[in-house]
Write a protein that holds these residues in place. Structure first.
Motif, short mmCIF file in Angstrom:
data_model
loop_
_atom_site.label_atom_id
_atom_site.label_comp_id
_atom_site.label_asym_id
_atom_site.label_seq_id
_atom_site.Cartn_x
_atom_site.Cartn_y
_atom_site.Cartn_z
N MET A 100 0.81 -1.22 0.00
CA MET A 100 0.00 0.00 0.00
C MET A 100 0.84 1.27 0.00
N LYS A 101 2.05 1.18 0.54
CA LYS A 101 2.93 2.35 0.62
C LYS A 101 4.36 1.87 0.65
N ASN A 102 5.26 2.62 0.00
CA ASN A 102 6.67 2.22 0.00
C ASN A 102 7.55 3.44 -0.30
N ASN A 103 7.65 4.34 0.68
CA ASN A 103 8.44 5.56 0.51
C ASN A 103 9.92 5.25 0.31
N ASN A 104 10.50 5.93 -0.67
CA ASN A 104 11.94 5.81 -0.94
C ASN A 104 12.38 4.36 -1.17
N ASN A 105 11.43 3.54 -1.66
CA ASN A 105 11.74 2.13 -1.96
C ASN A 105 12.42 1.43 -0.79
N LEU A 106 11.88 1.67 0.41
CA LEU A 106 12.43 1.01 1.59
C LEU A 106 12.35 -0.51 1.45
N LEU A 107 11.26 -0.98 0.87
CA LEU A 107 11.11 -2.41 0.57
C LEU A 107 11.51 -2.66 -0.88
N PRO A 108 12.11 -3.82 -1.18
CA PRO A 108 12.41 -4.94 -0.29
C PRO A 108 13.60 -4.64 0.63
N LEU A 109 13.63 -5.34 1.76
CA LEU A 109 14.64 -5.11 2.77
C LEU A 109 15.97 -5.77 2.40
N ASN A 110 17.02 -5.15 2.89
CA ASN A 110 18.37 -5.70 2.72
C ASN A 110 18.62 -6.71 3.84
N ARG A 111 19.04 -7.91 3.46
CA ARG A 111 19.27 -8.97 4.43
C ARG A 111 20.42 -8.66 5.39
N ASP A 112 21.27 -7.72 5.06
CA ASP A 112 22.42 -7.41 5.91
C ASP A 112 22.08 -6.38 6.99
N LYS A 113 20.87 -5.81 6.93
CA LYS A 113 20.49 -4.78 7.88
C LYS A 113 20.16 -5.37 9.25
N GLN A 114 20.31 -4.52 10.27
CA GLN A 114 19.86 -4.87 11.62
C GLN A 114 18.36 -4.56 11.69
N LEU A 115 17.55 -5.57 11.93
CA LEU A 115 16.11 -5.42 11.84
C LEU A 115 15.43 -5.71 13.16
N ALA A 116 14.34 -4.96 13.41
CA ALA A 116 13.50 -5.18 14.59
C ALA A 116 12.14 -5.69 14.14
N PHE A 117 11.78 -6.89 14.59
CA PHE A 117 10.43 -7.40 14.39
C PHE A 117 9.65 -7.06 15.66
N ILE A 118 8.56 -6.30 15.48
CA ILE A 118 7.80 -5.80 16.63
C ILE A 118 6.32 -6.15 16.44
N GLY A 119 5.70 -6.59 17.52
CA GLY A 119 4.28 -6.90 17.48
C GLY A 119 4.01 -8.39 17.63
N GLU A 120 3.03 -8.73 18.46
CA GLU A 120 2.76 -10.13 18.77
C GLU A 120 2.35 -10.93 17.55
N PHE A 121 1.77 -10.27 16.52
CA PHE A 121 1.39 -11.00 15.32
C PHE A 121 2.59 -11.58 14.57
N ALA A 122 3.80 -11.09 14.84
CA ALA A 122 4.99 -11.69 14.23
C ALA A 122 5.22 -13.09 14.77
N GLU A 123 4.78 -13.31 16.01
CA GLU A 123 4.98 -14.60 16.67
C GLU A 123 3.71 -15.44 16.68
N LYS A 124 2.56 -14.76 16.79
CA LYS A 124 1.26 -15.43 16.81
C LYS A 124 0.34 -14.69 15.84
N PRO A 125 0.45 -14.99 14.56
CA PRO A 125 -0.24 -14.17 13.55
C PRO A 125 -1.74 -14.36 13.54
N ARG A 126 -2.44 -13.30 13.18
CA ARG A 126 -3.87 -13.40 12.83
C ARG A 126 -3.92 -13.73 11.35
N TYR A 127 -4.46 -14.89 11.02
CA TYR A 127 -4.38 -15.34 9.63
C TYR A 127 -5.70 -15.87 9.08
#
Length: 763
Positions: A317-344
């Motif tokens: 829906m949005k992708n300012n400055n082509n932030l996505l796709p992510l670089n695998r070498d970056k230090q990343l923070a996964f935040i939010g319980e849905f990352a571990e227990k997704p609503r699907y």
């Protein structure tokens, strides 16, 4: 089975017994007549087959099987092929489980963002709904499993869903709420249709002869089984008279007794009962013939199909400055319980006992990515937790990119209750706002079955909407975030900024069970575009990691009749560096019309795969359906003689190519003229125009004889003098010609008679 021979040997009691189920999920067997029980089950996006405790609300356990993306999420794929794939896969699973009918797909229109079962429905648009549902039904039934399309009809909310009354005028009923059902019946030929709980225009759907017989069978040609929603019967005898064949679930036998008593008392002709039994036994016979006794399925393979479908349905829906796709070498923070227990998946009768649920966190760890995790919120609560938010903010500050997994918990979005607002839980909104203040490179991954408000929309760098992506959600999300796959989904519903912007806001969910559809045909983007209202994300919108261009628009003809076909095509080129799929959308906009019509309407679409630098020509067929609206004077679809603008592009708000086509109607619209008919309508008729002009010239003291004997230049001057008089008289009733003293009452009566008997108006 020789069905008519079997019916002739059935007792009245046996016939009555066949008209309701055995328990929750089987048709009624009659052993000595060799009539078996046929198994059906819930499962528009995954089987919900119950072996022990049975219910129709998803309360008890079911067999373990693959959970595919929700219907609303699959609709975002804008891909007939995706819906065919899920239909084929579910068909194979049904055969392996000896299931003969799958209850679905749900085809009700998303009238309001708060609809509790919006996740079970395709779209706010009837064309998209009908096309995708047709692909699903055709593929499912191609595997020998009956589809049961639902909920027929006007079942667009959960509030009072079992007893409410939907008041819908004829044109919006057919043009918006029945159009997808009509398309599926005529294109895909579903073997069953489920009538809804609610009343439609004052008559319960399970007793509505106009809906179930006059429209469904007589007008559309449906020859399958009409089954009730579970518990929808109000009066079983009225239901049989209306066209209901099978009542579900089975009960104590009280309804059987009512049927028997009605036949014996003469209130119900036994021939009507025989017709219902014929439809039921035809379904039973087809099911027996289609059963594959040695069928097997591979759940691991089906799980991978679920992942593929989730990838194909996700919307960037949005992708300012082509932030996505992510670089695998970056230090990343996964935040939010849905990352571990997704609503699907959604809640209620469609809830699946999933085979294997991927999580984004587990996928990332399996890829050995440099990721740390913070819970951020508790999905079972609403109030912000300051400690969890502080932990998430601290982690985000130390990372190159923060990815927040957010959306609606199942308690917010489930069968049986409409949502209370478009807002996400307060603790999630607070988390996102806090993290974006600390980390501008923030991505939100959404897990939701319908539109939500996003007060943080302008603060985040990117939004990836996974919808309710099924059990493959984790792998699909990871593949998209890191560029293994390119997002290609498009929104199948509009995301307004606020609930108050929605067209049905003042008429949802109604009052004391009665809801008036006062927005008429202006549902979803039809309303927002007509009103020129800004929205957060328009219908049909979605981004890609590559860029596509459109050029070289061509049409086979720019002047056609409504009985003709033509083609329109264009070139689409991938100008970027990623392989991607583009959803090419065709919209039609009528010129000045005699009836109120939407600004534009989706009339076709296709999804095309393009390698970097590759160019393909995309072509669409134009026919009556492309230009028609439902006319409630002739009670049918009608094409108005008019100029139409055909536009092609990637979204409803970005249509770079357009062309005008003149379409001529071959069907006259009758008009009944009276003395109160506006003169403006009368002059559209050649006879009426002739008489009106003659009368108005007499106001200028120019007789018909004088006019005919005048030179061409003098006639032109007289016509110029008449023009302002005519313009001022257009809205006046025809009787005004008498009151002006320029026409006799007897002449007016004769004119009206001639107009009604000798002419008609073509629109």
């Amino acid at each position: 089975m020789q069905i008519k021979d079997v019916i002739s040997k059935l007792t009245l009691e046996e016939k009555a017994s066949l008209c309701s189920g055995q328990g929750y999920w089987h048709t009624q067997p009659i052993a000595d007549k060799k009539i078996p029980a046929i198994l059906m089950c819930d499962g528009p996006v995954g089987l919900r087959k119950q072996n022990k405790m049975e219910d129709n609300l998803g309360l008890y356990d079911s067999v373990q099987t693959v959970c595919f993306p929700s219907t609303s999420t699959l609709a975002n794929s804008f891909s007939r092929e995706s819906l065919a794939l899920v239909g084929q896969t579910l068909g194979s699973e049904c055969q392996a489980q000896n299931v003969s009918m799958l209850l679905g797909p749900g085809m009700n229109i998303k009238r309001n963002p708060l609809g509790g079962r919006n996740f079970e429905y395709y779209s706010e648009d009837p064309y998209l709904t009908g096309e995708l549902a047709s692909s699903y039904v055709t593929a499912l039934q191609g595997k020998g499993v009956a589809a049961c399309t639902k909920h027929f009809a006007g079942n667009n909310q959960e509030t009072y869903r079992m007893s409410g009354n939907s008041i819908i005028e004829e044109r919006p009923l057919h043009e918006i709420y029945l159009a997808a059902f009509e398309k599926v019946v005529k294109q895909a030929h579903p073997r069953a249709i489920m009538c809804a709980y609610n009343a439609l225009n004052g008559t319960f759907c399970s007793e509505n002869k106009s809906l179930l017989t006059d429209i469904l069978r007589d007008r559309w040609g449906f020859n399958g089984l009409v089954v009730t929603d579970w518990g929808a019967v109000k009066n079983r005898v009225k239901g049989l008279l209306a066209g209901v064949d099978l009542e579900m679930p089975g009960g104590s036998g009280a309804q059987d007794k009512n049927i028997i008593e009605a036949v014996r008392s003469g209130k119900l002709d036994e021939m009507i009962l025989d017709k219902a039994v014929l439809n039921i036994l035809t379904f039973v016979n087809q099911s027996i013939n289609n059963q594959q006794r040695d069928a097997t399925t591979n759940l691991d393979q089906d799980h991978q199909i679920a992942v593929k479908l989730a990838v194909n349905s996700a919307v960037l829906m949005k992708n300012n400055n082509n932030l996505l796709p992510l670089n695998r070498d970056k230090q990343l923070a996964f935040i939010g319980e849905f990352a571990e227990k997704p609503r699907y998946q959604g809640g209620g009768s469609s809830h699946v006992n999933s085979y294997h649920v991927d999580t984004a966190l587990n996928w990332a760890r399996s890829q050995h990515l440099n990721i740390n995790y913070a819970q951020g919120y508790d999905q079972d609560k609403i109030t912000p937790n300051s400690a969890l938010i502080e932990e998430a903010v601290s982690l985000a500050k130390k990372s190159d990119v923060a990815i927040i997994f957010a959306g609606l918990p199942e308690s917010f979005e489930s069968e049986g209750a409409d949502r209370q607002s478009m807002a996400m839980p307060e603790n999630q909104d607070a988390l996102i706002m806090a993290v974006t203040e600390a980390q501008p490179n923030t991505v939100v991954v959404l897990h939701t079955g319908s539109a939500v408000e996003m007060p943080w929309q302008n603060n985040v760098a990117a939004i990836l909407n996974m919808g309710l992506a099924g059990e493959g959600v984790g792998s699909a999300t990871g593949k998209l975030l890191f560029g293994e796959n390119n997002p290609s989904g498009r929104l199948s519903e509009t995301y307004p900024y606020h609930l108050e912007d929605s067209p049905s806001f003042l008429n949802f969910p109604g009052e004391e069970g009665t809801v008036h559809y006062r927005e008429n045909i202006f549902v979803g983007y039809r309303y927002y575009d007509k009103k020129k209202l800004s929205v957060a994300f328009p219908f049909g919108s979605g981004l890609s990691y590559t860029n596509f261009t459109y050029s070289n628009l061509q049409t086979s003809s720019t002047t056609i009749k409504d009985t003709d076909q033509a083609t329109i095509s264009c070139l689409v080129k991938n100008e970027g560096n990623y392989t991607g799929q583009e959803v090419v959308q065709l919209y039609v906009e009528p010129g000045e019309s005699a009836v109120l019509r939407p600004q534009r309407e989706l009339k076709n679409f296709t999804k095309v795969l393009l390698q970097p630098g590759e160019c393909k020509r995309v072509s669409f067929t134009l026919d009556k359906e492309t230009f028609a609206y439902y006319n409630d004077q002739i009670h049918n679809w009608h094409v108005e003689s008019n100029s139409y603008t055909l536009s092609i592009g990637p979204t409803s708000h970005n249509l770079p190519l357009s062309v005008n086509i003149q379409v001529t109607s071959t069907v006259p619209i009758p008009i009944h003229y009276t003395s109160f008919t506006a003169i403006g309508k009368v002059v559209k008729n050649p006879l009426g125009k002739k008489v009106v002009l003659e009368t108005l010239r007499e106001v200028l003291h120019v007789t018909s004889k004088q006019y005919q004997e005048s030179s061409t230049s003098d006639q032109k001057k007289i016509d110029q003098q008449c023009e302002p008089i005519l313009q001022s008289a257009l809205t006046m009733p025809l009787s005004s010609l008498v009151s002006l003293g320029s026409m006799k009452s007897s002449d007016l009566s004769q004119l009206i008679t001639n107009l009604n008997t000798k002419s008609s108006l073509k629109k």
